[in-house]
Design a protein around this motif. Sequence first.
Motif, mmCIF file in Angstrom:
data_model
loop_
_atom_site.group_PDB
_atom_site.id
_atom_site.type_symbol
_atom_site.label_atom_id
_atom_site.label_comp_id
_atom_site.label_asym_id
_atom_site.label_seq_id
_atom_site.Cartn_x
_atom_site.Cartn_y
_atom_site.Cartn_z
ATOM 1 N N VAL A 1 4.696 13.878 46.176
ATOM 2 C CA VAL A 1 4.971 12.447 46.060
ATOM 3 C C VAL A 1 4.007 11.690 46.970
ATOM 4 C CG1 VAL A 1 6.720 10.854 47.008
ATOM 5 C CG2 VAL A 1 7.399 12.570 45.315
ATOM 6 N N ARG A 2 3.562 10.546 46.535
ATOM 7 C CA ARG A 2 2.667 9.726 47.360
ATOM 8 C C ARG A 2 3.272 8.365 47.697
ATOM 9 N NH1 ARG A 2 -0.534 12.904 44.227
ATOM 10 N NH2 ARG A 2 -2.018 14.188 45.381
ATOM 11 N N GLU A 3 4.523 8.173 47.309
ATOM 12 C CA GLU A 3 5.223 6.931 47.688
ATOM 13 C C GLU A 3 6.503 7.338 48.393
ATOM 14 O OE1 GLU A 3 3.443 4.943 43.726
ATOM 15 O OE2 GLU A 3 4.580 6.782 43.884
ATOM 16 N N PHE A 4 6.586 6.960 49.652
ATOM 17 C CA PHE A 4 7.714 7.376 50.482
ATOM 18 C C PHE A 4 8.558 6.176 50.885
ATOM 19 C CE2 PHE A 4 4.924 10.948 50.747
ATOM 20 C CZ PHE A 4 5.756 12.041 50.921
ATOM 21 N N SER A 5 9.833 6.455 51.127
ATOM 22 C CA SER A 5 10.732 5.458 51.697
ATOM 23 C C SER A 5 10.558 5.472 53.220
ATOM 24 C CB SER A 5 12.169 5.837 51.337
ATOM 25 O OG SER A 5 13.066 5.221 52.237
ATOM 26 N N PRO A 6 10.625 4.312 53.851
ATOM 27 C CA PRO A 6 10.539 4.285 55.324
ATOM 28 C C PRO A 6 11.844 4.717 55.991
ATOM 29 C CG PRO A 6 10.786 2.051 54.462
ATOM 30 C CD PRO A 6 10.713 2.962 53.260
ATOM 31 N N GLU A 7 12.858 4.992 55.195
ATOM 32 C CA GLU A 7 14.169 5.342 55.758
ATOM 33 C C GLU A 7 14.044 6.510 56.746
ATOM 34 O OE1 GLU A 7 18.585 6.687 54.190
ATOM 35 O OE2 GLU A 7 17.122 6.011 52.726
ATOM 36 N N PRO A 8 14.611 6.360 57.934
ATOM 37 C CA PRO A 8 14.487 7.445 58.922
ATOM 38 C C PRO A 8 15.139 8.736 58.448
ATOM 39 C CG PRO A 8 15.325 5.436 59.951
ATOM 40 C CD PRO A 8 15.360 5.203 58.475
ATOM 41 N N VAL A 9 14.586 9.831 58.880
ATOM 42 C CA VAL A 9 15.132 11.167 58.604
ATOM 43 C C VAL A 9 15.349 11.816 59.969
ATOM 44 C CG1 VAL A 9 14.499 13.456 57.743
ATOM 45 C CG2 VAL A 9 14.024 11.431 56.347
ATOM 46 N N PRO A 10 16.546 12.387 60.204
ATOM 47 C CA PRO A 10 16.810 12.953 61.541
ATOM 48 C C PRO A 10 15.770 14.004 61.933
ATOM 49 C CG PRO A 10 18.813 12.979 60.197
ATOM 50 C CD PRO A 10 17.693 12.553 59.294
ATOM 51 N N ARG A 11 15.324 13.924 63.150
ATOM 52 C CA ARG A 11 14.275 14.842 63.614
ATOM 53 C C ARG A 11 14.724 16.297 63.530
ATOM 54 N NH1 ARG A 11 12.412 14.220 69.645
ATOM 55 N NH2 ARG A 11 13.831 15.968 69.997
ATOM 56 N N ASP A 12 16.013 16.530 63.803
ATOM 57 C CA ASP A 12 16.467 17.932 63.834
ATOM 58 C C ASP A 12 16.366 18.596 62.463
ATOM 59 O OD1 ASP A 12 19.002 16.146 63.462
ATOM 60 O OD2 ASP A 12 19.644 18.126 62.806
ATOM 61 N N VAL A 13 16.478 17.798 61.395
ATOM 62 C CA VAL A 13 16.344 18.367 60.043
ATOM 63 C C VAL A 13 14.928 18.944 59.891
ATOM 64 C CG1 VAL A 13 16.229 17.804 57.582
ATOM 65 C CG2 VAL A 13 18.058 16.842 58.988
ATOM 66 N N VAL A 14 13.949 18.145 60.263
ATOM 67 C CA VAL A 14 12.554 18.582 60.109
ATOM 68 C C VAL A 14 12.268 19.730 61.073
ATOM 69 C CG1 VAL A 14 10.148 17.823 60.144
ATOM 70 C CG2 VAL A 14 11.933 16.259 59.368
ATOM 71 N N GLU A 15 12.839 19.669 62.262
ATOM 72 C CA GLU A 15 12.618 20.755 63.223
ATOM 73 C C GLU A 15 13.169 22.084 62.700
ATOM 74 O OE1 GLU A 15 12.261 18.227 67.393
ATOM 75 O OE2 GLU A 15 13.924 19.639 67.154
ATOM 76 N N THR A 16 14.318 22.023 62.031
ATOM 77 C CA THR A 16 14.876 23.264 61.474
ATOM 78 C C THR A 16 13.948 23.812 60.381
ATOM 79 O OG1 THR A 16 17.100 22.517 62.015
ATOM 80 C CG2 THR A 16 16.932 24.304 60.423
ATOM 81 N N CYS A 17 13.366 22.922 59.583
ATOM 82 C CA CYS A 17 12.424 23.367 58.548
ATOM 83 C C CYS A 17 11.184 23.988 59.186
ATOM 84 C CB CYS A 17 12.040 22.197 57.642
ATOM 85 S SG CYS A 17 13.445 21.570 56.684
ATOM 86 N N ILE A 18 10.749 23.446 60.310
ATOM 87 C CA ILE A 18 9.595 24.025 61.010
ATOM 88 C C ILE A 18 9.980 25.391 61.598
ATOM 89 C CG2 ILE A 18 8.003 23.714 62.971
ATOM 90 C CD1 ILE A 18 8.064 20.661 62.269
ATOM 91 N N ALA A 19 11.220 25.509 62.053
ATOM 92 C CA ALA A 19 11.688 26.821 62.533
ATOM 93 C C ALA A 19 11.637 27.839 61.398
ATOM 94 C CB ALA A 19 13.107 26.707 63.099
ATOM 95 N N ALA A 20 11.983 27.406 60.161
ATOM 96 C CA ALA A 20 11.912 28.303 58.995
ATOM 97 C C ALA A 20 10.462 28.708 58.746
ATOM 98 C CB ALA A 20 12.511 27.627 57.761
ATOM 99 N N ALA A 21 9.541 27.763 58.852
ATOM 100 C CA ALA A 21 8.111 28.075 58.672
ATOM 101 C C ALA A 21 7.664 29.116 59.687
ATOM 102 C CB ALA A 21 7.277 26.802 58.815
ATOM 103 N N GLY A 22 8.203 29.018 60.878
ATOM 104 C CA GLY A 22 7.854 29.937 61.957
ATOM 105 C C GLY A 22 8.368 31.352 61.740
ATOM 106 N N ARG A 23 9.165 31.565 60.681
ATOM 107 C CA ARG A 23 9.640 32.910 60.342
ATOM 108 C C ARG A 23 8.747 33.579 59.307
ATOM 109 N NH1 ARG A 23 14.012 34.782 63.163
ATOM 110 N NH2 ARG A 23 14.384 33.266 64.796
ATOM 111 N N ALA A 24 7.647 32.942 58.953
ATOM 112 C CA ALA A 24 6.716 33.527 57.976
ATOM 113 C C ALA A 24 6.088 34.795 58.545
ATOM 114 C CB ALA A 24 5.625 32.511 57.633
ATOM 115 N N PRO A 25 5.718 35.734 57.668
ATOM 116 C CA PRO A 25 4.954 36.894 58.133
ATOM 117 C C PRO A 25 3.535 36.449 58.513
ATOM 118 C CG PRO A 25 5.039 36.874 55.733
ATOM 119 C CD PRO A 25 5.892 35.719 56.207
ATOM 120 N N SER A 26 2.908 37.188 59.426
ATOM 121 C CA SER A 26 1.543 36.823 59.827
ATOM 122 C C SER A 26 0.777 38.061 60.240
ATOM 123 C CB SER A 26 1.580 35.830 60.990
ATOM 124 O OG SER A 26 2.204 36.399 62.123
#
Length: 227
Positions: free
Chosen positions: A40-65
């Motif tokens: 998507v290239r059109e976003f709403s300015p509505e705030p999104v809780p930081r902890d939601v995004v942080e949990t998604c980043i924690a999931a990314a950090g579980r990737a194999p490497s």
Amino acid sequence: MLQPEFVPLAALGDYVARADEEMRARARAFFEEIRRRHTVREFSPEPVPRDVVETCIAAAGRAPSGANQQPWRFVLVGDREIKRKIRAAAEAEERAFYAGKASPEWLDALAPLGTDEVKPYLEIAPWLIAVFAERRNAAATGREQKTYYMNESVGIATGFLIAALHHAGLATLTHTPNPMAFLSEILDRPPSEKPYMLIVAGRPAANAQVPKHALKKKALEDILRVV
Ligand code: IYR
């Protein structure tokens, strides 16, 4: 040299055995979930809780490497002024790209997406996630090492990240301004880290549009050969 030590998978309790039918249902359910992801290239300015995004980043950090070196670093940007700086720098690069740096073939391939050098979403979306790839790190042994399969590893982690964000209910855009050195400067990252990708995350705008071209996904028979 560090000697390997092992823990039985069964002792971790992380693997869940499933009968074929249940597997089939789960595979289908995941497909139905991920097929609904759209850039998507059109976003709403509505705030999104930081902890939601942080949990998604924690999931990314579980990737194999490669060698479990986890050669990824994420900078989560919510600050208005930093987002403004990133937008200004990205638009400067993109102006050069669309004005002639990109080959005619490249611009031709992009044409059906309708993209251009104007990137207001870099300021409007509540979160930008700058992904950096570590050329060297000290994760595995405590000693500084070259990282192996850095691009593959960070690519997998980024895939986990956009899947996690989608699963949480957020829209994303994977943005790769070229060159991306400005991200290192603005976000004050060391030369050992290569700027890899900028992910824009937030709720889609109510009137967000998806290019029809992006909906044309190859059929399974076009991407799979079983031997
Ligand atoms: N980085 C530019 C151009 C661009 C390139 C590709 I490949 C895309 O899939 C989309 C855009 C931009 O963001 O406009």
